[in-house]
Every structure is written in C-alpha cells, then in structure tokens.
Design a protein around this motif. Structure first.
Motif, PDB file in Angstrom:
ATOM      1  N   SER A  90      -4.549  -1.051  -3.503  1.00 46.68           N
ATOM      2  CA  SER A  90      -5.647  -0.211  -2.989  1.00 46.68           C
ATOM      3  C   SER A  90      -5.484   1.226  -3.462  1.00 46.68           C
ATOM      4  N   ASP A 101      -8.124  -1.934  -5.834  1.00 48.27           N
ATOM      5  CA  ASP A 101      -8.515  -2.923  -4.840  1.00 48.27           C
ATOM      6  C   ASP A 101      -9.419  -3.979  -5.465  1.00 48.27           C
ATOM      7  N   ASN A 156      -6.548   2.501   4.391  1.00 48.96           N
ATOM      8  CA  ASN A 156      -5.898   3.278   3.334  1.00 48.96           C
ATOM      9  C   ASN A 156      -6.147   4.767   3.563  1.00 48.96           C
ATOM     10  N   ARG A 189       0.828  -1.214   0.000  1.00 52.35           N
ATOM     11  CA  ARG A 189       0.000   0.000   0.000  1.00 52.35           C
ATOM     12  C   ARG A 189       0.859   1.260   0.000  1.00 52.35           C
TER      13      ARG A 189
END
Length: 492
Positions: free
Chosen positions: A35, A73, A44, A10
């Motif tokens: 994501s 995602d 996130n 991420r």
C-alpha cells in the motif's frame, strides 16, 4: 550465495521486538512496503516516504543490511505473493526464491501464500508465546492516547514520528468518525462518475463565485479533482495568489497530484492536501483570504453529527480566515418551511421495495432506473439514512415539503444510489444557514441567497410530479440551492 529475508507489510510503525527478531535471522532484509501509494487513510495513515525513512534509520541503528521496495496497492488477489515478488524483482533486479530467501510474516493468511510457493516462513510475533504486540496494535495504542506505545515502538519510529508530528496525524486519521478505511466518505461512491459530474459543472460553479473571491491564499475545501482551481489558475487577477486544494477522498486527491504533475496549472503556487478539515486545523489561524466549498457542507452534515459537525466546520473556516476574508459556500438547500405538510402526486404506482442485498452497484443502478417514479419513492424511503415518513393516498402522498424535495432531488442518481441515499440535501434552509454563520462570527454579504435550479425542475421534476397543499391548491416548486458569501469582520 547472498541470503535474503523478505519482510512484506505496511510498516507504518516499527517495534523493538522486530529489531531483536530480525537481527536473529541474519541476511539482507528486503522490506516490501505494501500500500505504498496510500496515505491518510485508516488502513494506511502514514505516507510511504515517512515509512521508508523510519526503515532506513532502523536499519542503520540495528546494523542490518536492508533494501526497501514500494509495492502499490492492488485489488484483493490470491496471487498477492507473486505480485510482491515481481515488484521486488522489478525494483531491485533480484529474483527471490525459496533457494535464496525466507519470508518473515506474522499474518497466517499471507504467510500461507508464500508457503504455497515453497518459501520457509519466519513467523515474527507469531513465533512467540505469548505473542508480543504487533506493530498495528502499537499504532492503535498511539491513536487511543496510551503512552505505553512509546515503550514498544523502535527509536527509529519515535524519531520520525516526533520530527514530522506523525503521532498527531495518525490519531486524527484513525479516530476520524467521518472518513472510511480507504480515505473517502463512503465505500459505495463511484468516484469516476462523481469526478466527471464535478468537471462538467466546474465552469458554472466558478462563474457563480469568481467576483466574490479575494486574492491571496485561496483554498478550495473538497476540491474534487481540482477543476475549479484550474479555472482560478487562468484568472489574471489571481496570478500572484496561492491556490490550495484540500480533498479528503484519496482517489480524488491522487488525481489532483497527477494533474499538477501533468502541467494542468501555470501558477507554480498550487498545492494539494489530503486532509479532513473536521479532524483538526489544516491552516494556521487568520491565514486564508478565500475559502471555497462546493457541494460539501451537506456531506459534512450527513456523514458527521449533523448540526454539531457543521458548526465545528464553520468555526474552523472562521478561525483560519483573515479579518476581511471570505468563505463562499455553494450547496443544496432545504426549502423555506421544510416541515410544512404538502401533497405530492407522482407518475406510476406504488410497489414494494425489492431487496438490494448482494447486488453490485451496476445492478442496483439498473433496478432503480427501471422503477416508475412512484415506486422509486418506496425504494428511496427504504434506503434513505434519514426518516422519510409519508402517507399514501393512492394517486398522491402526504409528507413534509423538505422530504418531498429530498426525494425529487435524489431520484436521478441511480449510479450512486446507496451513496446518495446517505446524504441529506434539505437539512438546513436559508434562515438556518444565516443563523449558523452569524453565530460563529461571520457577517453575511448581501450577495447571499437561496435559489431554485430551474434546469433540475424543468428536466427532472415538473413533468413527473405535482406539488400542492393538502386541500389541493397548486404550489410552486421551492428553492433547491444556496449561495453563501460570509465575511470575517475586519475588527476581529
């Protein structure tokens, strides 16, 4: 042959250790930012564009050749590695394979997916003993107010976080007591049906409030998918106004942005924010002329700390309202004298509440839909997140008037049963609202009133239930909703 290092993650925060480790690997680093379509959620908190900016700055400072690829995602899948590799190929035209790339990954479950495809794994933090702090651990240190996070974060992250004040945003989102990991109030809500219901009622809601709207900066807090703002957009008197939607649920916010891109709005000054107003000020003091809230305040009450959260919300609205500006709130409302004991007769017979453990939303909906009204009360009392005591008298039950209306106004939401059971509709009655709003500084407009939704009574209640005093005298159905028009005094 060019060598690559695939670095999936991420990447909300970059560390000094990552810089040292990646320099030792050599090759072109392919940052697969997962994501990438998520932001402002606990999982996130940082938007993709800010993450990308930090990565690019990191690469320049460290002399690394890097390529950054957004990976949207997806639902949980054992083919995550293949999805990521295809995203890289689609974006860059480069096919990564064990012959030209290794994978840098410290998460054993994810690393195993790439290892099964034949890739060599570089364990990053997992390669060291003791393991250094991982980026997410450093981010949580930031959220906890521990200054040591700055010693571990890379200067590129510090620069981007400081310039864009991301540290404040991360702390607000991660520590938010109301919003869940995915950016909504609840994981059990079907946002598709929720948005459809909001769309269907948008015209009625706008007609209820339009004459009270003051031109200027108009903010719809909890704007859903933007349906009410779309109606405001068509008002000639508001063509010079700014129309601003604030939505905490990521799913609905993304639909707002999509609709704006598709040309739903003619006014160029339409903006959307994915924010939780309870997490801190969204707008400067005395900067908003009209604030609209529809079916929102009962959620703040229910998912927050009841009156404390609602008072904080009202105070925040007051603070950002210009003198002479207005807050228009339309929501459900408890009946006057909600603690009064009454008798409620319901069709059908009582039945033990069956377990919902392990059932899907669709299975729960089918189960609830099949229950007679009296048995549905037993199910609701078991699932409701607030006490709902009642005494069974066979053909009727004895309970508080507010609790009777809680059940009668909740019982027709089987599609979102568990989500709706988390929300209290009758926490405040009209007198409570007047006291709260005047206490934070608002003046109540004479247009404010509690009212009964006769459609709900006629179509969902009256044919299935009877309300009476404890000694059997019939009672009229009480109010179900409230319209509050609260103005900030001009001399404040």
């Amino acid at each position: 042959m060019e060598r690559f290092v695939l670095f999936p993650g991420r990447h909300h925060l970059l560390t000094r250790f990552q810089a040292e480790y990646l320099r030792g690997l050599g090759g072109t680093v392919v940052w697969a930012v997962t994501s990438a379509n998520h932001q402002n959620t606990k999982r996130n908190p940082v938007a993709y564009d800010r993450r990308e900016a930090a990565i690019e700055r990191f690469s320049v400072q460290e002399g690394l050749r890097s390529l950054v690829v957004p990976v949207f995602d997806t639902a949980h899948t054992d083919r995550f590695a293949e999805v990521t590799l295809k995203s890289v190929e689609s974006a860059l035209g480069i096919r990564l394979a064990p012959q030209n790339a290794l994978v840098a990954c410290s998460t054993p479950e994810v690393a195993a997916l790439y290892e099964a495809l034949g890739f060599e794994i570089a364990g990053v933090e997992a390669d060291r003993d003791p393991a250094p702090a991982r980026p997410w651990d450093v981010l949580l240190m930031l959220a906890a107010g521990e200054s040591a996070w700055r010693d571990l974060a890379h200067p590129a992250t510090l620069d981007v976080y400081d310039r864009y004040r991301l540290g404040e945003q991360v702390a607000l989102v991660v520590n938010d007591p109301v919003v869940g990991e995915e950016g909504g109030l609840t994981t059990t809500r079907d946002y598709r049906t929720y948005a459809e219901a909001f769309e269907a009622s948008a015209a009625r809601k706008w007609e209820l409030v339009r004459r009270h709207v003051r031109p200027g900066r108009i903010v719809d807090v909890g704007c859903g998918a933007g349906a009410v703002l779309a109606l405001a957009d068509r008002e000639p008197a508001l063509r010079e106004s700014d129309l601003i939607g604030v939505e905490v649920a990521r799913h609905l916010y993304e639909e707002c942005v999509h609709r704006k891109a598709q040309g739903w709005f003619s006014n160029p000054n339409v903006y959307f924010y994915c924010r939780n107003v309870l997490g801190g000020a969204v707008f400067p003091s005395r900067s908003v002329d009209t604030t609209l809230t529809f079916a929102l305040t009962h959620e703040i009450w229910s998912y927050g700390q009841r009156l404390d959260s609602l008072r904080a919300f009202a105070a925040a609205i007051y603070e950002h309202t210009v003198p002479g500006g207005v807050w228009i709130n339309s929501d459900v409302c408890g009946p006057d004298g909600r603690d009064r004991p009454v008798r409620l007769a319901l069709q059908g017979a009582a039945a033990p509440a069956p377990s919902l453990d392990g059932l899907t939303r669709e299975q729960i909906a089918a189960l609830v839909e099949a229950l007679p009204v009296r048995a549905r009360l037993d199910r609701f009392a078991a699932d409701f997140h607030f006490p709902l005591p009642f005494t069974d008298h066979g053909s009727s039950v004895e309970l508080a008037l507010g609790d009777a209306m809680e059940f009668l106004t909740h019982k027709d939401y089987p599609d979102n049963w568990l989500s709706e059971a988390h929300e209290q509709f009758c926490g405040l009655e009209f007198a409570d609202w007047k006291a709260l709003l005047t206490d934070v500084g608002f003046e109540m407009d004479g247009a404010s009133h509690a009212w009964r939704n006769d459609w709900i009574v006629d179509h969902r209640i009256a044919s299935l239930a009877e309300l009476s005093t404890l000694d059997g005298a019939p009672l009229d159905w009480p109010v179900t909703h409230v319209l509050l028009v609260a103005r900030r005094p001009l001399n404040t």
